[in-house]
Design a protein around this motif. Sequence first.
Motif, PDB file in Angstrom:
ATOM      1  N   THR A  81     -19.978 -24.737  65.367  1.00  0.00           N
ATOM      2  CA  THR A  81     -19.040 -24.858  66.485  1.00  0.00           C
ATOM      3  C   THR A  81     -19.080 -26.241  67.117  1.00  0.00           C
ATOM      4  OG1 THR A  81     -20.676 -23.921  68.000  1.00  0.00           O
ATOM      5  CG2 THR A  81     -19.084 -22.392  67.015  1.00  0.00           C
ATOM      6  N   SER A 130      -6.827 -20.226  75.797  1.00  0.00           N
ATOM      7  CA  SER A 130      -6.881 -18.951  75.084  1.00  0.00           C
ATOM      8  C   SER A 130      -5.481 -18.450  74.735  1.00  0.00           C
ATOM      9  CB  SER A 130      -7.616 -17.928  75.956  1.00  0.00           C
ATOM     10  OG  SER A 130      -7.701 -16.685  75.346  1.00  0.00           O
ATOM     11  N   LEU A 138     -10.602 -16.577  69.071  1.00  0.00           N
ATOM     12  CA  LEU A 138     -11.915 -16.060  69.452  1.00  0.00           C
ATOM     13  C   LEU A 138     -11.888 -14.549  69.653  1.00  0.00           C
ATOM     14  CD1 LEU A 138     -13.127 -18.772  72.005  1.00  0.00           C
ATOM     15  CD2 LEU A 138     -13.717 -18.549  69.591  1.00  0.00           C
ATOM     16  N   THR A 139     -10.723 -14.023  69.928  1.00  0.00           N
ATOM     17  CA  THR A 139     -10.595 -12.571  70.102  1.00  0.00           C
ATOM     18  C   THR A 139      -9.386 -12.096  69.311  1.00  0.00           C
ATOM     19  OG1 THR A 139      -9.172 -12.773  72.064  1.00  0.00           O
ATOM     20  CG2 THR A 139     -11.555 -12.667  72.452  1.00  0.00           C
ATOM     21  N   MET A 145     -10.067 -15.317  77.466  1.00  0.00           N
ATOM     22  CA  MET A 145     -11.232 -16.191  77.342  1.00  0.00           C
ATOM     23  C   MET A 145     -11.075 -17.371  78.301  1.00  0.00           C
ATOM     24  SD  MET A 145     -12.746 -14.491  74.963  1.00  0.00           S
ATOM     25  CE  MET A 145     -14.100 -15.537  74.528  1.00  0.00           C
ATOM     26  N   GLU A 146     -12.177 -17.785  78.877  1.00  0.00           N
ATOM     27  CA  GLU A 146     -12.145 -18.941  79.770  1.00  0.00           C
ATOM     28  C   GLU A 146     -11.999 -20.221  78.947  1.00  0.00           C
ATOM     29  OE1 GLU A 146     -12.084 -18.733  83.102  1.00  0.00           O
ATOM     30  OE2 GLU A 146     -12.126 -16.551  82.893  1.00  0.00           O
ATOM     31  N   ASN A 147     -11.443 -21.254  79.554  1.00  0.00           N
ATOM     32  CA  ASN A 147     -11.219 -22.514  78.854  1.00  0.00           C
ATOM     33  C   ASN A 147     -12.505 -23.136  78.313  1.00  0.00           C
ATOM     34  OD1 ASN A 147      -8.499 -22.295  79.231  1.00  0.00           O
ATOM     35  ND2 ASN A 147      -8.354 -23.869  80.798  1.00  0.00           N
ATOM     36  N   ASP A 148     -13.634 -22.894  78.968  1.00  0.00           N
ATOM     37  CA  ASP A 148     -14.881 -23.495  78.482  1.00  0.00           C
ATOM     38  C   ASP A 148     -15.365 -22.880  77.169  1.00  0.00           C
ATOM     39  OD1 ASP A 148     -15.833 -21.054  79.422  1.00  0.00           O
ATOM     40  OD2 ASP A 148     -17.235 -21.932  80.858  1.00  0.00           O
ATOM     41  N   MET A 149     -14.709 -21.803  76.733  1.00  0.00           N
ATOM     42  CA  MET A 149     -15.034 -21.214  75.436  1.00  0.00           C
ATOM     43  C   MET A 149     -14.398 -22.008  74.285  1.00  0.00           C
ATOM     44  SD  MET A 149     -17.028 -18.690  75.998  1.00  0.00           S
ATOM     45  CE  MET A 149     -17.007 -17.910  74.387  1.00  0.00           C
ATOM     46  N   PHE A 150     -13.606 -23.017  74.608  1.00  0.00           N
ATOM     47  CA  PHE A 150     -12.937 -23.857  73.622  1.00  0.00           C
ATOM     48  C   PHE A 150     -13.448 -25.288  73.777  1.00  0.00           C
ATOM     49  CE2 PHE A 150     -10.295 -20.228  74.389  1.00  0.00           C
ATOM     50  CZ  PHE A 150      -9.802 -19.889  73.148  1.00  0.00           C
TER      51      PHE A 150
END
Length: 168
Positions: A81, A130, A138-139, A145-150
Motif C-alpha cells: 500500500t 471514497s 476498499l469496500t 471510507m474516510e479520505n485518510d484511507m486513500f
Amino acid sequence: MAQLDGCTNEDCPAALLAGLDMYMAPDRWRGLSTNTQAQVKSGIIPEARLDDAVRRILRAKLHYGLFDEKRPSERALSGRTDLLGSADHRSVARQAVGESLVLLKNENGILPIRPDANVLVAGNGADSISKQAGGWTLTWQGGGMENDMFPNGNSILDGIAAVEDAVT
C-alpha cells in the motif's frame, strides 16, 4: 437486486432471466447460490440460460488472461500500500482521465474559469475520495471510507483548493 420488485439480495431469478450474467453479492453469495441452484432444478431458470451466462463469464476471463496469472494475493506487489499514489500511479491516472474526459461546450467563453471567480463545490461527494473512487476500491460499494484511507489521494475539493492556492 433488492431494488427489483419481487427480489431480495439472495433471491432474484428475474435478473438472470433478463440477461444478467454475474450477480455481485459478496456478502450474500451463499443464499444466492442456493436459491439459484434450486431455481434451475425447478425450471424457474432454464439450465440453458445459466449455461449461457457461465459461458460468457468464462470467455471474458479467458480473453483477459485471468487464469494465466497468480492469485492477486500471491503477486509480487501484493499488500504494498506504500506504493499507492506514487508518481507512476498518478501518471497513469492522469493519462486515463485525459483519455476519458467529457468535453464541455464553451458557450459565451466561460472556459477557462477566471482565477478570481467564485466556484461553488457542492454535493456530498465533493470531498469524498471514497465516492469518487467507487466500488471495489476498499469496500464493495466504494462508500463510507474516510479520505485518510486513500494515501496520497485528493478529492475534487482538494484539487480545486490546490489550484486556488497556486493562483493566489
